[in-house]
Scaffold this active site. Structure first.
Site, PDB file in Angstrom:
ATOM      1  N   GLU A  44     -18.928  43.683 -18.225  1.00 49.71           N
ATOM      2  CA  GLU A  44     -17.775  43.428 -19.085  1.00 49.71           C
ATOM      3  C   GLU A  44     -16.872  44.645 -19.031  1.00 49.71           C
ATOM      4  O   GLU A  44     -17.342  45.783 -19.011  1.00 49.71           O
ATOM      5  CB  GLU A  44     -18.183  43.161 -20.537  1.00 49.71           C
ATOM      6  CG  GLU A  44     -16.974  43.099 -21.467  1.00 49.71           C
ATOM      7  CD  GLU A  44     -17.078  42.042 -22.546  1.00 49.71           C
ATOM      8  OE1 GLU A  44     -16.025  41.678 -23.093  1.00 49.71           O
ATOM      9  OE2 GLU A  44     -18.188  41.591 -22.842  1.00 49.71           O
ATOM     10  N   CYS A 233     -16.539  38.835 -24.446  1.00 59.67           N
ATOM     11  CA  CYS A 233     -15.429  38.669 -25.378  1.00 59.67           C
ATOM     12  C   CYS A 233     -14.069  38.728 -24.702  1.00 59.67           C
ATOM     13  O   CYS A 233     -13.114  38.139 -25.199  1.00 59.67           O
ATOM     14  CB  CYS A 233     -15.512  39.717 -26.490  1.00 59.67           C
ATOM     15  SG  CYS A 233     -16.944  39.501 -27.582  1.00 59.67           S
ATOM     16  N   ASN A 364     -18.126  31.916 -24.158  1.00 64.04           N
ATOM     17  CA  ASN A 364     -18.973  33.099 -24.300  1.00 64.04           C
ATOM     18  C   ASN A 364     -19.861  32.988 -25.530  1.00 64.04           C
ATOM     19  O   ASN A 364     -20.952  32.455 -25.451  1.00 64.04           O
ATOM     20  CB  ASN A 364     -18.094  34.345 -24.358  1.00 64.04           C
ATOM     21  CG  ASN A 364     -18.884  35.595 -24.655  1.00 64.04           C
ATOM     22  OD1 ASN A 364     -19.903  35.847 -24.021  1.00 64.04           O
ATOM     23  ND2 ASN A 364     -18.454  36.370 -25.625  1.00 64.04           N
ATOM     24  N   GLU A 365     -19.390  33.446 -26.664  1.00 61.30           N
ATOM     25  CA  GLU A 365     -20.196  33.409 -27.898  1.00 61.30           C
ATOM     26  C   GLU A 365     -19.603  32.437 -28.912  1.00 61.30           C
ATOM     27  O   GLU A 365     -19.641  32.677 -30.106  1.00 61.30           O
ATOM     28  CB  GLU A 365     -20.276  34.808 -28.516  1.00 61.30           C
ATOM     29  CG  GLU A 365     -21.149  35.779 -27.746  1.00 61.30           C
ATOM     30  CD  GLU A 365     -21.230  37.138 -28.411  1.00 61.30           C
ATOM     31  OE1 GLU A 365     -20.385  37.426 -29.294  1.00 61.30           O
ATOM     32  OE2 GLU A 365     -22.131  37.925 -28.052  1.00 61.30           O
TER      33      GLU A 365
END
Length: 645
Positions: A44, A233, A364-365
């Site tokens: 990331e 993120c 992603n989350e």
């Protein structure tokens, strides 16, 4: 006092029972298959992991596209930013230098990313795009600077009124950790400059627009099986506008548009307003790196939801088609023939052969019903056109709780191939959850442990955290029929410009520090095995009693049995390891033992002592099909023995 002898005897007996254990490996029954790509890495762009890190570009804001166009630059003389008749349509800003002929010189200095690292006798490829407004020849002086001293110098001559690329190679006469570069227009007149760039000539595989060699070497030495990118993120963005859009990251590097990095302001106490993404390290470079590492590429794409922690912005389900197209087109970019629309882009960038993409993660989350209803049309489109691609959904940002409990049944219902679980928890949590997957549904989607790291109270990459991760990973290996992929996170952090810790690999402008956590990941990834073998103590799995954890596997390709043992206690424990049902003999009656250990749980590797905690190798002898391991406290062991028929 008459009972003192009895008490002492009881203490001695208790100590002996604590100190000696028996582990039994059943070599007669080959268990579940272990995925060859099980252990990998997740990249990331946080902690200046891309620009200023893995991406070897040394100049910050090379195209003057930051919101404040002179960030990173110190202009002197008559220098102004322009955007009329630009060299690049998606990076329209450039600078105009007007030297009045007063012998002062007009130009720019750039400080790079917390300074520029130069190594003595190394060479650096400097380039820019330029045009001389009157067409006449103009001379530039290019200087490498350290402590206001010139440590390298070259000249460039610019001529002609059309935009052209100019380059030269500059040699550093000294080593500098925090140098800078200066370019001076010495000839009177006006010159326009854009995309001012400098790379070490020695990048990974010596590629132009290349990657920092020592950082890639650290990744290569891990032997990763899977490479997840370009982030978590940052895929979402704090807004949909700032999400990562892969199509902006391919094609000619000079014309890839700038994007704001969401990590520049997310943590107010670690504020870096100069943190952007040039996309010089883009999806083509990520796929190429995956290929270099021998790792399966695993890209993540936006599902139309901005970061749910910081935004409620989302794309209506009926308006998702451009996002779905991006996902489908990405598969064509990776796998399509060289004459397809996006396969042609890949081929023109230098890779006509496909990258053989197998996985894609949607979101992603994310969490809640909003994620599920957006995932469905993505799955329908991908499965219709590319049924062979494995789709990864998410279980949300935490390993338990309301969102997790809602999403897992939904992922089963939708029949995603893998579910991405994330856990950033204390070392104690990792030790207590080594049996997490023993009770998972064997027939449901497989698990991708996509982001995890033990977070000590200090948030340092210390031995205690690394040992806890090693203990937890014995449970991943024991349950390899459920857990197919696992990647530690985050990967990189710059000592002078980080937002988050712990991180696997730390670096400054010239040096790399591999953490104890790095070595745990390396020890697993270099000793994967092909199938699980049962290892028990008294008939029970070894998952925390007396601080001991263990897993075992066989590598059918090399005829090796590999036993992994963690002693998370502070005590030395003697373990008799017995191999039952062995078909053959142990070669040379020896076991290769690799050990990561420290008596100090808080111990870390530093710039001053990068090898403070590293694995050591020894051999121990076997007694027929048994060997004894004296397990130090706070230690992780790999015991490897080769079987001869």
């Amino acid at each position: 006092m008459k009972y003192s002898g009895v008490i002492i005897l009881l203490i001695l007996v208790h100590s002996a029972l604590w100190a000696q254990k028996t582990f039994t490996v059943d070599a007669s029954k080959v268990g579940s298959e272990i995925q060859p790509d099980m252990y990998g890495v997740f990249f990331e762009d946080i902690n200046f992991g891309a620009d200023g890190g893995l991406y070897a570009e040394l100049i910050k804001n090379r195209s003057f596209e930051f919101d404040q166009p002179f960030v990173g630059w110190t202009p002197f003389g008559d220098v102004k930013v322009m955007d009329e008749d630009p060299c690049f349509d998606r990076n329209p800003h450039y600078v105009r230098l007007n030297e009045k002929g007063l012998r002062r010189g007009t130009g720019l200095e750039n400080v790079g990313f917390t300074g520029i690292g130069f190594k003595q006798n190394n060479t650096y490829r400097f380039s820019f795009y330029a045009r001389s407004l009157d067409g006449a020849e103009k001379k530039f002086r290019i200087e490498l600077i350290s402590d206001n001293n010139t440590i390298g110098k070259e000249n460039l001559l610019v001529s002609g009124s059309d935009w052209k690329k100019y380059e030269c190679t500059v040699k550093a006469g000294e080593t500098a950790l925090k140098g800078k570069i200066r370019l001076v227009l010495e000839t009177a007149g006006e010159v326009d400059l854009d995309h001012i760039s400098m790379f070490p000539t020695e990048t990974w595989k010596n590629r132009e627009n290349g990657l920092r060699k020592d950082l890639v070497e650290a990744l290569y030495d891990l032997n990763p099986g899977v490479f997840r990118f370009p982030g978590g993120c940052i895929i979402e963005g704090n807004t949909l506008e700032t999400r990562y859009q892969w199509k902006n990251s391919v094609g000619p590097v000079e014309n890839r548009p700038l994007n704001e990095n969401r990590w520049n302001y997310t943590f107010k106490h670690r504020f870096f307003p100069d943190y952007y993404q040039t996309y010089g390290l883009g999806f083509y470079e990520f796929f190429l790196l995956s290929d270099d590492l021998g790792a399966e590429p695993l890209p993540v794409v936006s599902c139309g939801l901005a970061c749910q922690y910081e935004s409620t912005e989302c794309v209506a389900v009926g308006d998702l088609q451009p996002y779905i197209d991006d996902a489908v087109d990405l598969i064509e970019f990776a796998n399509g023939p060289a004459d397809s629309k996006w396969g042609k882009v890949r081929a023109e960038m230098g890779h006509p052969e496909p990258f053989h993409l197998k996985y894609i993660a949607i979101g992603n989350e994310q969490w809640g019903e909003g994620y599920v209803e957006r995932l469905i049309p993505f799955m329908e489109a991908i499965q219709k056109k590319y049924p062979e691609i494995k789709i990864i959904g998410t279980a949300g940002p935490a390993p338990d709780g309301e969102n997790f409990d809602y999403l897992w049944p939904k992922m089963k219902e939708l029949k995603v191939d893998l579910v991405d679980e994330h856990y950033y928890r204390s070392p104690e949590w990792f030790l207590e959850n080594a049996e997490r997957y023993d009770s998972y549904d064997r027939n449901g989607p497989k698990v991708f442990a996509g982001e995890y790291a033990a977070h000590p109270r200090s948030r340092d990459n210390n031995v205690a955290g690394a040992i806890a991760e090693a203990a937890f990973m014995t449970g991943l290996e024991r349950n390899a029929d459920v857990v197919h992929l696992a990647t530690y996170a985050p990967l990189f952090a710059h000592f002078d410009a980080w937002q988050w810790k712990p991180d696997m690999i730390w670096f400054d402008n010239l040096n790399v520090v591999r953490t104890p956590n790095y070595y745990v990941q390396q020890m697993y990834a270099q000793n994967v095995g092909t199938n699980v073998l049962s290892i028990t103590s008294g008939g029970d799995i070894i998952s925390g009693k007396d601080g001991l954890y263990a897993s075992s596997c066989i590598d059918a390709n090399t005829s090796e049995i590999i036993v992994k043992v963690v002693n998370a206690s502070a005590e030395i424990q003697t373990i008799d390891i017995s191999l039952r049902g062995l078909k053959g003999t142990i070669q040379d009656n020896q076991v290769l033992v690799s050990c990561l250990h420290s008596n100090v749980p808080e111990a870390v590797n530093t710039l001053e002592a990068p090898n403070n905690i590293i694995p050591t190798n020894t051999f121990i002898n076997t007694n027929k099909n048994n060997f004894q391991l004296k397990a130090l406290g706070n230690a992780f062991y790999i015991c490897k023995l080769k079987i001869q028929p």
